[in-house]
Design a protein around this motif. Structure first.
Motif, PDB file in Angstrom:
ATOM      1  N   SER A 117       0.872  -1.169   0.000  1.00 35.40           N
ATOM      2  CA  SER A 117       0.000   0.000   0.000  1.00 35.40           C
ATOM      3  C   SER A 117       0.911   1.221   0.000  1.00 35.40           C
ATOM      4  CB  SER A 117      -0.893  -0.001   1.230  1.00 35.40           C
ATOM      5  OG  SER A 117      -1.604   1.209   1.312  1.00 35.40           O
ATOM      6  N   ILE A 118       0.722   2.114  -0.962  1.00 35.91           N
ATOM      7  CA  ILE A 118       1.571   3.295  -1.077  1.00 35.91           C
ATOM      8  C   ILE A 118       0.719   4.533  -0.872  1.00 35.91           C
ATOM      9  CG2 ILE A 118       3.040   4.620  -2.637  1.00 35.91           C
ATOM     10  CD1 ILE A 118       3.960   1.967  -3.800  1.00 35.91           C
ATOM     11  N   SER A 119       1.217   5.430  -0.012  1.00 31.54           N
ATOM     12  CA  SER A 119       0.506   6.682   0.243  1.00 31.54           C
ATOM     13  C   SER A 119       1.521   7.824   0.270  1.00 31.54           C
ATOM     14  CB  SER A 119      -0.266   6.604   1.556  1.00 31.54           C
ATOM     15  OG  SER A 119       0.614   6.390   2.628  1.00 31.54           O
ATOM     16  N   ARG A 120       1.011   9.028   0.071  1.00 32.16           N
ATOM     17  CA  ARG A 120       1.855  10.214   0.075  1.00 32.16           C
ATOM     18  C   ARG A 120       1.329  11.209   1.108  1.00 32.16           C
ATOM     19  NH1 ARG A 120       2.228   8.190  -4.840  1.00 32.16           N
ATOM     20  NH2 ARG A 120       4.169   8.369  -5.979  1.00 32.16           N
ATOM     21  N   LYS A 121       2.277  11.883   1.746  1.00 26.83           N
ATOM     22  CA  LYS A 121       1.938  12.948   2.682  1.00 26.83           C
ATOM     23  C   LYS A 121       2.990  14.037   2.471  1.00 26.83           C
ATOM     24  CE  LYS A 121       0.477  13.487   7.433  1.00 26.83           C
ATOM     25  NZ  LYS A 121       0.415  12.850   8.745  1.00 26.83           N
ATOM     26  N   GLY A 122       2.587  15.091   1.798  1.00 27.67           N
ATOM     27  CA  GLY A 122       3.546  16.131   1.440  1.00 27.67           C
ATOM     28  C   GLY A 122       4.543  15.579   0.433  1.00 27.67           C
ATOM     29  N   ASP A 123       5.830  15.754   0.720  1.00 30.35           N
ATOM     30  CA  ASP A 123       6.880  15.228  -0.163  1.00 30.35           C
ATOM     31  C   ASP A 123       7.269  13.792   0.174  1.00 30.35           C
ATOM     32  OD1 ASP A 123       7.026  17.544  -1.587  1.00 30.35           O
ATOM     33  OD2 ASP A 123       8.717  18.374  -0.459  1.00 30.35           O
ATOM     34  N   ALA A 124       6.718  13.255   1.237  1.00 29.94           N
ATOM     35  CA  ALA A 124       7.097  11.909   1.681  1.00 29.94           C
ATOM     36  C   ALA A 124       6.197  10.845   1.056  1.00 29.94           C
ATOM     37  CB  ALA A 124       7.028  11.814   3.188  1.00 29.94           C
ATOM     38  N   LEU A 125       6.785   9.726   0.762  1.00 32.79           N
ATOM     39  CA  LEU A 125       6.059   8.561   0.257  1.00 32.79           C
ATOM     40  C   LEU A 125       6.197   7.460   1.299  1.00 32.79           C
ATOM     41  CD1 LEU A 125       5.802   7.175  -3.206  1.00 32.79           C
ATOM     42  CD2 LEU A 125       6.775   5.656  -1.508  1.00 32.79           C
ATOM     43  N   TYR A 126       5.093   6.841   1.648  1.00 28.66           N
ATOM     44  CA  TYR A 126       5.092   5.758   2.633  1.00 28.66           C
ATOM     45  C   TYR A 126       4.640   4.475   1.955  1.00 28.66           C
ATOM     46  CZ  TYR A 126       5.363   9.500   6.070  1.00 28.66           C
ATOM     47  OH  TYR A 126       5.765  10.591   6.796  1.00 28.66           O
ATOM     48  N   ALA A 127       5.394   3.417   2.154  1.00 31.05           N
ATOM     49  CA  ALA A 127       5.021   2.108   1.633  1.00 31.05           C
ATOM     50  C   ALA A 127       4.795   1.180   2.817  1.00 31.05           C
ATOM     51  CB  ALA A 127       6.106   1.548   0.728  1.00 31.05           C
ATOM     52  N   THR A 128       3.604   0.622   2.890  1.00 30.98           N
ATOM     53  CA  THR A 128       3.265  -0.358   3.915  1.00 30.98           C
ATOM     54  C   THR A 128       3.114  -1.699   3.222  1.00 30.98           C
ATOM     55  OG1 THR A 128       2.068   1.363   5.107  1.00 30.98           O
ATOM     56  CG2 THR A 128       1.643  -0.902   5.768  1.00 30.98           C
ATOM     57  N   PHE A 129       3.630  -2.753   3.837  1.00 34.25           N
ATOM     58  CA  PHE A 129       3.599  -4.075   3.213  1.00 34.25           C
ATOM     59  C   PHE A 129       3.698  -5.145   4.279  1.00 34.25           C
ATOM     60  CE2 PHE A 129       7.776  -2.265   3.327  1.00 34.25           C
ATOM     61  CZ  PHE A 129       8.597  -3.274   3.811  1.00 34.25           C
ATOM     62  N   VAL A 131       5.372  -8.977   5.263  1.00 32.70           N
ATOM     63  CA  VAL A 131       6.468  -9.894   4.968  1.00 32.70           C
ATOM     64  C   VAL A 131       6.104 -11.244   5.560  1.00 32.70           C
ATOM     65  CG1 VAL A 131       8.936 -10.338   5.224  1.00 32.70           C
ATOM     66  CG2 VAL A 131       8.110  -7.978   5.089  1.00 32.70           C
ATOM     67  N   ASP A 132       6.000 -12.246   4.711  1.00 31.96           N
ATOM     68  CA  ASP A 132       5.718 -13.601   5.165  1.00 31.96           C
ATOM     69  C   ASP A 132       7.057 -14.276   5.445  1.00 31.96           C
ATOM     70  OD1 ASP A 132       4.346 -15.916   5.809  1.00 31.96           O
ATOM     71  OD2 ASP A 132       4.281 -16.622   3.732  1.00 31.96           O
ATOM     72  N   THR A 133       7.300 -14.606   6.713  1.00 30.05           N
ATOM     73  CA  THR A 133       8.571 -15.195   7.123  1.00 30.05           C
ATOM     74  C   THR A 133       8.364 -16.625   7.604  1.00 30.05           C
ATOM     75  OG1 THR A 133       8.501 -14.642   9.483  1.00 30.05           O
ATOM     76  CG2 THR A 133       9.190 -12.886   7.971  1.00 30.05           C
ATOM     77  N   VAL A 134       9.446 -17.313   7.869  1.00 26.20           N
ATOM     78  CA  VAL A 134       9.358 -18.670   8.397  1.00 26.20           C
ATOM     79  C   VAL A 134       8.792 -18.675   9.817  1.00 26.20           C
ATOM     80  CG1 VAL A 134      11.200 -19.598   6.943  1.00 26.20           C
ATOM     81  CG2 VAL A 134      11.766 -18.639   9.176  1.00 26.20           C
ATOM     82  N   ASP A 135       8.830 -17.527  10.495  1.00 25.98           N
ATOM     83  CA  ASP A 135       8.314 -17.419  11.858  1.00 25.98           C
ATOM     84  C   ASP A 135       6.927 -16.795  11.929  1.00 25.98           C
ATOM     85  OD1 ASP A 135      10.608 -18.514  13.083  1.00 25.98           O
ATOM     86  OD2 ASP A 135      11.637 -16.587  12.933  1.00 25.98           O
ATOM     87  N   GLY A 136       6.373 -16.388  10.808  1.00 24.66           N
ATOM     88  CA  GLY A 136       5.060 -15.745  10.805  1.00 24.66           C
ATOM     89  C   GLY A 136       5.063 -14.527   9.896  1.00 24.66           C
ATOM     90  N   ARG A 137       3.965 -13.798   9.926  1.00 28.32           N
ATOM     91  CA  ARG A 137       3.802 -12.636   9.060  1.00 28.32           C
ATOM     92  C   ARG A 137       3.963 -11.355   9.872  1.00 28.32           C
ATOM     93  NH1 ARG A 137      -0.768 -12.868   4.467  1.00 28.32           N
ATOM     94  NH2 ARG A 137       0.599 -14.538   3.809  1.00 28.32           N
ATOM     95  N   ILE A 138       4.688 -10.400   9.292  1.00 30.10           N
ATOM     96  CA  ILE A 138       4.879  -9.108   9.949  1.00 30.10           C
ATOM     97  C   ILE A 138       4.475  -7.994   8.991  1.00 30.10           C
ATOM     98  CG2 ILE A 138       6.718  -9.839  11.514  1.00 30.10           C
ATOM     99  CD1 ILE A 138       8.765  -8.718   9.566  1.00 30.10           C
ATOM    100  N   GLU A 139       4.064  -6.869   9.572  1.00 31.15           N
ATOM    101  CA  GLU A 139       3.732  -5.695   8.759  1.00 31.15           C
ATOM    102  C   GLU A 139       4.825  -4.665   8.974  1.00 31.15           C
ATOM    103  OE1 GLU A 139       0.304  -2.340   8.582  1.00 31.15           O
ATOM    104  OE2 GLU A 139      -0.379  -4.419   8.581  1.00 31.15           O
ATOM    105  N   GLN A 140       5.272  -4.053   7.894  1.00 25.87           N
ATOM    106  CA  GLN A 140       6.333  -3.064   7.944  1.00 25.87           C
ATOM    107  C   GLN A 140       5.917  -1.819   7.182  1.00 25.87           C
ATOM    108  OE1 GLN A 140       8.643  -4.650  10.388  1.00 25.87           O
ATOM    109  NE2 GLN A 140      10.050  -3.512   9.117  1.00 25.87           N
ATOM    110  N   GLU A 141       6.544  -0.708   7.527  1.00 28.65           N
ATOM    111  CA  GLU A 141       6.327   0.539   6.789  1.00 28.65           C
ATOM    112  C   GLU A 141       7.671   1.190   6.571  1.00 28.65           C
ATOM    113  OE1 GLU A 141       3.076   3.892   7.037  1.00 28.65           O
ATOM    114  OE2 GLU A 141       4.621   4.253   8.559  1.00 28.65           O
ATOM    115  N   VAL A 142       7.848   1.769   5.388  1.00 33.09           N
ATOM    116  CA  VAL A 142       9.089   2.471   5.080  1.00 33.09           C
ATOM    117  C   VAL A 142       8.730   3.829   4.495  1.00 33.09           C
ATOM    118  CG1 VAL A 142       9.344   1.458   2.775  1.00 33.09           C
ATOM    119  CG2 VAL A 142      11.336   2.283   3.965  1.00 33.09           C
ATOM    120  N   LYS A 143       9.510   4.833   4.875  1.00 32.59           N
ATOM    121  CA  LYS A 143       9.323   6.177   4.339  1.00 32.59           C
ATOM    122  C   LYS A 143      10.414   6.428   3.313  1.00 32.59           C
ATOM    123  CE  LYS A 143       9.518  11.014   5.693  1.00 32.59           C
ATOM    124  NZ  LYS A 143       9.829  11.951   6.776  1.00 32.59           N
ATOM    125  N   VAL A 144       9.993   6.861   2.134  1.00 30.54           N
ATOM    126  CA  VAL A 144      10.957   7.147   1.051  1.00 30.54           C
ATOM    127  C   VAL A 144      11.033   8.643   0.877  1.00 30.54           C
ATOM    128  CG1 VAL A 144      11.531   6.779  -1.360  1.00 30.54           C
ATOM    129  CG2 VAL A 144      10.388   4.981  -0.070  1.00 30.54           C
TER     130      VAL A 144
END
Length: 144
Positions: A117-129, A131-144
């Motif tokens: 999921s990609i969203s923008r706030k001002g000049d910032a771009l945020y990607a939320t996704f 990650v399916d791992t061997v230990d379970g699923r996690i949600e992460q967010e990164v600011k570009v």
């Protein structure tokens, strides 16, 4: 199941090794590592399992690829290369998931990256996704 005597045993007592035919067994390496405090830049204790994977994802995505000689060419991301580029939002929206997936897919604890999921706030771009791992699923967010 087939029992085989190990001819290379170091002891004179025969050691039995159990093998399964037509089966590939993949061992996942332990993930115990130092806990990195992103706010202070200090190492504080140890983490393992899903917490270690979360840290790997965050650290890998915040480290520019090819910049530091200490890391291999497989470590880090190229998200920083998008900053300041005069390209359409549609191209950026297509590139961000690819670059994120490429950056973290080298770790054998990660199965797949999904639900971007990609969203923008001002000049910032945020990607939320997720990650399916061997230990379970996690949600992460990164600011570009």
């Amino acid at each position: 199941m087939k029992k085989v005597v190990n001819p290379m045993a170091l002891s004179p007592i025969p050691e039995l090794i159990t093998t399964e035919t037509n089966t590939t067994i993949k061992k996942v390496q332990p993930s115990k590592t130092y806990k990195f405090d992103f706010d202070t830049g200090e190492m504080k204790g140890y983490i393992d399992g899903i917490e270690a994977v979360k840290q790997y994802v965050r650290k890998s995505l915040s480290t520019p690829r090819f910049r530091y000689l200490i890391y291999t060419d497989q470590y880090g991301s190229e998200l920083e290369d998008l900053i300041g580029q005069d390209v359409p939002h549609e191209l950026v929206d297509a590139e961000v998931p690819r670059l994120i997936e490429e950056a973290i897919s080298y770790d054998d604890r990660i199965r797949t990256v999904l639900n971007f999921s990609i969203s923008r706030k001002g000049d910032a771009l945020y990607a939320t996704f997720e990650v399916d791992t061997v230990d379970g699923r996690i949600e992460q967010e990164v600011k570009v």
